[in-house]
Write a protein that holds these residues in place. Structure first.
Motif, PDB file in Angstrom:
ATOM      1  N   ASN A   6     -48.769 -19.353  43.250  1.00  0.00           N
ATOM      2  CA  ASN A   6     -47.778 -18.347  43.383  1.00  0.00           C
ATOM      3  C   ASN A   6     -46.537 -18.907  43.189  1.00  0.00           C
ATOM      4  O   ASN A   6     -45.579 -18.474  42.419  1.00  0.00           O
ATOM      5  N   ASN A   7     -46.335 -20.122  43.534  1.00  0.00           N
ATOM      6  CA  ASN A   7     -45.178 -20.892  43.474  1.00  0.00           C
ATOM      7  C   ASN A   7     -44.613 -21.204  41.957  1.00  0.00           C
ATOM      8  O   ASN A   7     -43.623 -21.017  41.423  1.00  0.00           O
ATOM      9  N   ALA A   8     -45.993 -21.566  41.161  1.00  0.00           N
ATOM     10  CA  ALA A   8     -45.562 -21.677  39.772  1.00  0.00           C
ATOM     11  C   ALA A   8     -45.457 -20.569  38.927  1.00  0.00           C
ATOM     12  O   ALA A   8     -44.474 -20.673  37.962  1.00  0.00           O
ATOM     13  N   ARG A   9     -45.901 -19.480  39.422  1.00  0.00           N
ATOM     14  CA  ARG A   9     -45.459 -18.220  38.836  1.00  0.00           C
ATOM     15  C   ARG A   9     -44.021 -17.844  39.290  1.00  0.00           C
ATOM     16  O   ARG A   9     -43.158 -17.522  38.223  1.00  0.00           O
ATOM     17  N   ASP A  20     -36.312 -18.363  27.192  1.00  0.00           N
ATOM     18  CA  ASP A  20     -37.548 -17.667  27.138  1.00  0.00           C
ATOM     19  C   ASP A  20     -38.722 -18.732  26.843  1.00  0.00           C
ATOM     20  O   ASP A  20     -38.632 -19.799  26.961  1.00  0.00           O
ATOM     21  N   PRO A  21     -39.882 -18.064  27.092  1.00  0.00           N
ATOM     22  CA  PRO A  21     -41.171 -18.870  27.300  1.00  0.00           C
ATOM     23  C   PRO A  21     -41.173 -19.670  25.626  1.00  0.00           C
ATOM     24  O   PRO A  21     -40.792 -18.958  24.744  1.00  0.00           O
ATOM     25  N   THR A  22     -41.553 -20.860  25.715  1.00  0.00           N
ATOM     26  CA  THR A  22     -41.651 -21.787  24.552  1.00  0.00           C
ATOM     27  C   THR A  22     -42.865 -21.045  23.776  1.00  0.00           C
ATOM     28  O   THR A  22     -43.856 -20.807  24.367  1.00  0.00           O
ATOM     29  N   PRO A  23     -42.903 -21.055  22.482  1.00  0.00           N
ATOM     30  CA  PRO A  23     -43.961 -20.634  21.481  1.00  0.00           C
ATOM     31  C   PRO A  23     -45.371 -21.311  21.910  1.00  0.00           C
ATOM     32  O   PRO A  23     -45.190 -22.252  22.077  1.00  0.00           O
ATOM     33  N   LEU A  24     -46.498 -20.446  21.849  1.00  0.00           N
ATOM     34  CA  LEU A  24     -47.607 -20.875  21.687  1.00  0.00           C
ATOM     35  C   LEU A  24     -48.210 -20.428  20.319  1.00  0.00           C
ATOM     36  O   LEU A  24     -48.581 -19.352  20.062  1.00  0.00           O
ATOM     37  N   GLN A  25     -48.274 -21.569  19.499  1.00  0.00           N
ATOM     38  CA  GLN A  25     -48.445 -21.068  17.970  1.00  0.00           C
ATOM     39  C   GLN A  25     -49.722 -21.923  17.765  1.00  0.00           C
ATOM     40  O   GLN A  25     -49.895 -22.825  17.553  1.00  0.00           O
ATOM     41  N   ARG A  26     -50.503 -20.756  16.995  1.00  0.00           N
ATOM     42  CA  ARG A  26     -51.809 -20.994  16.323  1.00  0.00           C
ATOM     43  C   ARG A  26     -51.290 -21.937  14.975  1.00  0.00           C
ATOM     44  O   ARG A  26     -50.656 -21.524  14.149  1.00  0.00           O
ATOM     45  N   GLU A 166     -47.216 -20.075  30.938  1.00  0.00           N
ATOM     46  CA  GLU A 166     -46.843 -19.519  30.159  1.00  0.00           C
ATOM     47  C   GLU A 166     -47.958 -19.474  29.259  1.00  0.00           C
ATOM     48  O   GLU A 166     -48.436 -18.452  28.412  1.00  0.00           O
ATOM     49  N   MET A 167     -48.751 -20.655  29.058  1.00  0.00           N
ATOM     50  CA  MET A 167     -49.794 -20.833  27.976  1.00  0.00           C
ATOM     51  C   MET A 167     -50.915 -19.870  28.214  1.00  0.00           C
ATOM     52  O   MET A 167     -51.432 -19.132  27.507  1.00  0.00           O
TER      53      MET A 167
END
Length: 415
Positions: A6-9, A20-26, A166-167
């Motif tokens: 919960n705290n991480a969220r 913003d969230p860093t990209p998760l790129q294929r 995020e991931m």
């Protein structure tokens, strides 16, 4: 869900005030090469080009919530942690005093000052980090400031867990494998603690620099130990001792899950990511990608996330990175050659070189005897096998030589 999840969220949501969230790129290139779905979690694309901002922000946020009157923060760092703390100080409008060794490159000092603006003061003290750390902690006690640890802090670990939040949300499902670089262990502690709760089927691999394997040593000893010597090339992960809190969070790991990355091999990965993908990674940021060849047989058909933890690379180091990569791949060697002092001897040697061999260094060291002279010579080629042919020709002609490419002591003084 546990309090940590919960705290991480909550931390992740709070971070949206900064970026913003860093990209998760294929990555198509790596996915095709390994027959897997390879994703890069691009922590090199935060505002300070590393994940360190996450932990610094969360720790500072927690302190400010518990003690709003606390407006002085201190850290000791010559790299990414300093920049993360500086950025967080500017965001919260508090004062930060950042201690750096006097040997810190000016580029890192300037970047830290830029991120902090008028909120930070930089103090250069100590030739070595241990001296800098001691000075910062003394100052912290005298001023009643709060010391921000780079990794061995529960709030910092919680902040780094936002990478996993995020991931998981970006992927929409649990990855089969997550590959994490390890220095002091803050990132690995946060990410694994979160994912082991929300995605228990996910497997992990940890990557340490060969010259700074503090997690490996801790797992073997059953407690954190101080390494007697650390290779500082992978400056973002060259840590002599794993944190106590981070060890408690990682002591479940099987030593077989920890992979060691030779510093020179990391240079090959850095150059490939730069030349093929246009991605600038610092040595620590390239470690998760560097071990993919080692895992090639086991990751086919799987979904794999590599955390590229930082991109603070000084391009003045590029010649060194290229040099290390060539030496590791066997495309460049250095010899000390005993050259007969007679007419035609040099021409005889030059005729032994192949059409793809290039002399990059030629230095007459000294004349140790009337009939012979010692020469330092560097040779670069396109095929590593060319050196086998060259040394065979040297042996056949009776030349005396010594390959010093892998001799650290001689290379340090001569190359």
């Amino acid at each position: 869900m546990t309090d940590f999840v919960n705290n991480a969220r909550l931390t992740t949501a709070a971070l949206r005030d900064l970026f913003d969230p860093t990209p998760l790129q294929r990555n198509d290139h790596l996915s095709a090469r390994y027959g897997a779905e390879i994703y890069l979690k691009r922590e090199d694309l935060t505002p300070v080009r590393s994940y360190k901002l996450r932990g610094a922000f969360n720790a500072m946020r927690k302190v400010r919530e518990a003690a709003p009157e606390q407006r002085q923060f201190v850290c000791a760092s010559a790299g990414n942690h300093a920049q993360g703390v500086a950025y967080a100080c500017r965001h919260f409008g508090v004062k930060g005093t950042i201690f750096m060794p006097v040997t810190t490159p000016q580029q890192k000092i300037d970047k830290t000052r830029t991120f902090g603006g008028g909120a930070v003061e930089i103090v250069l003290t100590g030739d070595y980090f241990d001296q800098t750390l001691a000075a910062s902690q003394t100052y912290c006690r005298e001023m009643g400031a709060h010391f921000l640890s780079p990794f061995d802090d529960g709030d910092v670990i919680e902040g780094q867990a936002s990478v996993a939040v995020e991931m998981f949300d970006q992927l929409g499902s649990a990855p089969d494998l997550v590959i994490l670089p390890v220095g002091g262990g803050g990132l690995a502690s946060g990410v694994t603690r979160y994912l082991r709760e929300v995605a228990p089927q996910t497997d992990f691999r940890f990557v340490e620099p060969l010259g700074g394997a503090s997690l490996t040593a801790a797992l073997q000893a059953g407690e954190p130990v101080t390494l007697p010597r650390v290779n500082s090339f992978v400056d973002g992960a060259a840590v002599a001792r794993l944190g106590g809190r981070t060890f408690d969070a990682l002591k479940w790991a099987d030593p077989a899950q920890v992979l060691l990355a030779p510093e020179d091999r990391i240079c090959i990965t850095m150059l490939e990511m730069l030349n093929v993908e246009g991605i600038v990674l610092e040595p620590a940021g390239a470690m998760s990608v560097d071990v993919l060849p080692v895992l090639a047989d086991s990751i086919k058909g799987k979904t794999v996330v590599c955390v590229t933890s930082g991109g603070n690379f000084d391009f003045e180091r590029l010649p060194e990175v290229k040099e290390r990569a060539q030496r590791y791949s066997g495309l460049k060697k250095y010899f000390i050659l005993r050259m007969p002092q007679r007419p035609g001897a040099l021409r005889e040697f030059l005729n032994m070189l192949g059409p793809e061999d290039d002399i990059t260094r030629f230095e007459y060291l000294k004349k140790s005897a009337r009939n012979f002279g010692s020469i330092l010579i560097g040779i670069e080629t396109r095929q590593a096998a060319q050196f086998t042919h060259l040394t065979a020709r040297l042996d056949q002609a009776g030349f005396t030589y010594r390959d010093i490419t892998g001799d650290e002591a001689l290379a340090e003084f001569l190359i």
